[in-house]
Design a protein around this motif. Structure first.
Motif, PDB file in Angstrom:
ATOM      1  N   THR A   1      -1.878   9.155  -5.733  1.00  0.00           N
ATOM      2  CA  THR A   1      -1.994   7.720  -5.981  1.00  0.00           C
ATOM      3  C   THR A   1      -3.268   7.451  -6.768  1.00  0.00           C
ATOM      4  OG1 THR A   1      -3.175   7.314  -3.931  1.00  0.00           O
ATOM      5  CG2 THR A   1      -0.783   7.106  -3.844  1.00  0.00           C
ATOM      6  N   GLY A   2      -3.381   6.266  -7.300  1.00  0.00           N
ATOM      7  CA  GLY A   2      -4.536   5.877  -8.095  1.00  0.00           C
ATOM      8  C   GLY A   2      -4.044   5.062  -9.279  1.00  0.00           C
TER       9      GLY A   2
ATOM     10  N   GLN B   1       0.846  -1.185   0.000  1.00  0.00           N
ATOM     11  CA  GLN B   1       0.000   0.000   0.000  1.00  0.00           C
ATOM     12  C   GLN B   1       0.887   1.242   0.000  1.00  0.00           C
ATOM     13  OE1 GLN B   1      -3.511   0.021   0.009  1.00  0.00           O
ATOM     14  NE2 GLN B   1      -3.215  -2.147  -0.411  1.00  0.00           N
ATOM     15  N   TYR B   2       0.570   2.191  -0.873  1.00  0.00           N
ATOM     16  CA  TYR B   2       1.298   3.447  -0.951  1.00  0.00           C
ATOM     17  C   TYR B   2       0.340   4.577  -0.627  1.00  0.00           C
ATOM     18  CZ  TYR B   2       4.532   0.456  -3.458  1.00  0.00           C
ATOM     19  OH  TYR B   2       5.375  -0.562  -3.790  1.00  0.00           O
ATOM     20  N   ALA B   3       0.824   5.594   0.091  1.00  0.00           N
ATOM     21  CA  ALA B   3      -0.018   6.718   0.485  1.00  0.00           C
ATOM     22  C   ALA B   3       0.678   8.028   0.119  1.00  0.00           C
ATOM     23  CB  ALA B   3      -0.281   6.681   1.986  1.00  0.00           C
TER      24      ALA B   3
ATOM     25  N   MET C   1       4.726  11.977 -13.684  1.00  0.00           N
ATOM     26  CA  MET C   1       3.524  11.129 -13.595  1.00  0.00           C
ATOM     27  C   MET C   1       3.877   9.802 -14.251  1.00  0.00           C
ATOM     28  SD  MET C   1       0.584  12.536 -12.388  1.00  0.00           S
ATOM     29  CE  MET C   1      -0.808  11.925 -13.279  1.00  0.00           C
ATOM     30  N   MET C   2       3.448   8.695 -13.634  1.00  0.00           N
ATOM     31  CA  MET C   2       3.663   7.386 -14.257  1.00  0.00           C
ATOM     32  C   MET C   2       2.531   6.444 -13.889  1.00  0.00           C
ATOM     33  SD  MET C   2       6.756   5.427 -12.224  1.00  0.00           S
ATOM     34  CE  MET C   2       7.974   6.608 -12.658  1.00  0.00           C
ATOM     35  N   PRO C   3       2.229   5.496 -14.779  1.00  0.00           N
ATOM     36  CA  PRO C   3       1.170   4.519 -14.500  1.00  0.00           C
ATOM     37  C   PRO C   3       1.527   3.645 -13.303  1.00  0.00           C
ATOM     38  CG  PRO C   3       1.963   4.328 -16.776  1.00  0.00           C
ATOM     39  CD  PRO C   3       2.836   5.310 -16.075  1.00  0.00           C
ATOM     40  N   ARG C   4       0.509   3.176 -12.602  1.00  0.00           N
ATOM     41  CA  ARG C   4       0.695   2.342 -11.416  1.00  0.00           C
ATOM     42  C   ARG C   4       1.555   1.116 -11.707  1.00  0.00           C
ATOM     43  NH1 ARG C   4      -1.442   0.859  -6.432  1.00  0.00           N
ATOM     44  NH2 ARG C   4      -2.874   2.606  -6.373  1.00  0.00           N
ATOM     45  N   THR C   5       1.320   0.444 -12.829  1.00  0.00           N
ATOM     46  CA  THR C   5       2.065  -0.777 -13.136  1.00  0.00           C
ATOM     47  C   THR C   5       3.565  -0.505 -13.247  1.00  0.00           C
ATOM     48  OG1 THR C   5       1.557  -0.442 -15.474  1.00  0.00           O
ATOM     49  CG2 THR C   5       0.151  -1.972 -14.264  1.00  0.00           C
TER      50      THR C   5
END
Length: 69
Positions: A31-32, A6-8, A47-51
């Motif tokens: 996050t998202g 989990q990242y916050a 900015m970068m995608p979660r994956t």
């Protein structure tokens, strides 16, 4: 089965590759589906995608100002 990390917002993470300024630590600003990161060396915003983020992160250095366990 491994539990997802989990990242916050406010976490400081260490990435596998260093930024051209020499720092490998980034602050999570959003996050998202996409993550917004701020370089701790020069202040550059990315900015970068979660994956991609989950593949590149090595460790959580601090969680909301507290050292990670």
């Amino acid at each position: 089965m491994m539990e997802k990390q989990q990242y916050a917002v406010g976490d400081i993470v260490r990435m596998k590759k260093t930024h051209p300024c020499g720092s490998s630590e980034w602050e999570v600003l959003r996050t998202g589906m996409d993550f917004r990161l701020k370089c701790q060396g020069c202040g550059h915003l990315v900015m970068m995608p979660r994956t991609k983020f989950e593949k590149m992160v090595r460790a959580i250095v601090r969680t909301n100002g507290k050292p990670a366990e």
